[in-house]
Design a protein around this motif. Structure first.
Motif: not given
Length: 344
Positions: A147-152, A175-197
């Motif tokens: 996660a520290r490798g590339d902040d984008r 929720e903290e992880l989720w907020e960090a994820a969507v702050r970088r890419a609000p519509h990233h499919y993989g993060c949304h699948v992870a949240a759904l799971r």
């Protein structure tokens, strides 16, 4: 692995737990031409795209350079969906052939791409173990370093979301992880699948709530985003779960319709949307929408994917081919739509 065969149509149930070669499809009935559907022996399971293929070939020979270049390019282009898919495939390859990744990490211990593949590999290795939670705690430094490798980059946060689900992390931390994820890419499919799971595992059987989350995400996402397929993924979870409250049929049809629109907007017979189309095909069959299912068979072309078929069979390619043959032979009159559950 989910095994809910009692909920499947008879032509899918017949394929349960067999590793034998699929039965070839019979001849098409006269007067029913079928353009654009490749022969069974032309169908590929989990085929890599033209960029990933050479990286996997090189990795098989012990070289990490092509994989490093591939992932560096996804960061430069901010092609996060491609990056996520490549990381998953490279980590899966490294489970049985880790030498190339070990060489890569030794040569470039702080490379954000190598760290990301290593973190994904650590999660993958821990997942099947009865001691998953403890093993995942040992993987935590890898996920943090990635996660520290590339902040984008949102993909390390998708890995972290999966890690949190596997280690049974609390809602506030997730929720903290989720907020960090969507702050970088609000519509990233993989993060949304992870949240759904995570939602599905935390509140097992809460399918309406999962569909609510998926619907909101899809409504907020651009028309061409893979997040448009999130509701059909939630529908799949409902149809294969067998517990929880009933979901109205119209909600399942709406999820399928949204995914149909996405599929129609993407190039036919290509690798990138193949998993979404295979998933949609399964859901359409369960809903009895054979005309729409046949359209997806044509759009899938030769690209079968393990998911979702490996959730209901140990022979995903054989099951896909059997399903495809039955869809091709089914009457094309659209079934009547009606409210109520489509689970059974």
């Amino acid at each position: 692995m989910v095994r809910t065969m009692a909920l499947l149509p008879p032509f899918i149930r017949s394929g349960r737990m067999r590793r034998t070669a699929p039965h070839p499809a019979g001849p098409r009935p006269a007067g029913q031409p079928e353009p654009g559907v490749p022969a069974d022996d032309e169908v590929l399971l989990d085929a890599p795209d033209e960029r990933l293929g050479p990286a996997l070939v090189a990795a098989a020979q012990g070289a990490y350079g092509p994989a490093a270049g591939l992932l560096a390019g996804t960061r430069e282009r901010r092609a996060w969906e491609d990056r996520d898919g490549y990381v998953l495939r490279l980590a899966a390859f490294a489970r049985s052939r880790p030498e190339w990744l070990q060489r890569w990490r030794a040569a470039a211990p702080h490379d954000p791409d190598a760290l990301l593949v290593a973190a994904q590999l650590g999660v993958d290795r821990a997942w099947p173990s009865p001691g998953r939670a403890e093993l995942l705690r040992e993987v935590s430094p890898l996920t943090t370093a990635a996660a520290r490798g590339d902040d984008r980059d949102p993909v390390p946060w998708r890995v972290a979301l999966d890690h949190a689900r596997g280690s049974r992390a609390g809602h506030r931390y997730f929720e903290e992880l989720w907020e960090a994820a969507v702050r970088r890419a609000p519509h990233h499919y993989g993060c949304h699948v992870a949240a759904l799971r995570y939602l599905a595992s935390s509140w097992h059987g809460a399918h309406r709530e999962c569909l609510d989350f998926a619907d909101r995400a899809a409504q907020d996402a651009p028309a061409g985003s893979l997040v448009q397929a999130l509701p059909v993924r939630a529908a799949f979870a409902y149809l294969t779960d067998g517990c929880g409250g009933e979901v109205p049929r119209e909600r399942l049809d709406a999820a399928a319709d949204r995914a149909i629109a996405l599929s129609g907007a993407l190039p036919a017979a290509t690798v990138r949307p193949a998993e979404v189309r295979n998933l949609l095909l399964y859901v359409l069959i369960r809903l009895g929408r054979h005309r729409d299912a046949l359209a997806q068979v044509r759009l899938i072309g030769p690209y079968a994917t393990s998911f979702p078929w490996d959730r209901v069979s140990d022979d995903p390619l054989g099951l896909f081919l059997r399903v495809r043959a039955d869809v091709r032979a089914a009457p094309l009159a659209p079934p009547p739509r009606h409210p109520g559950s489509a689970r059974n």
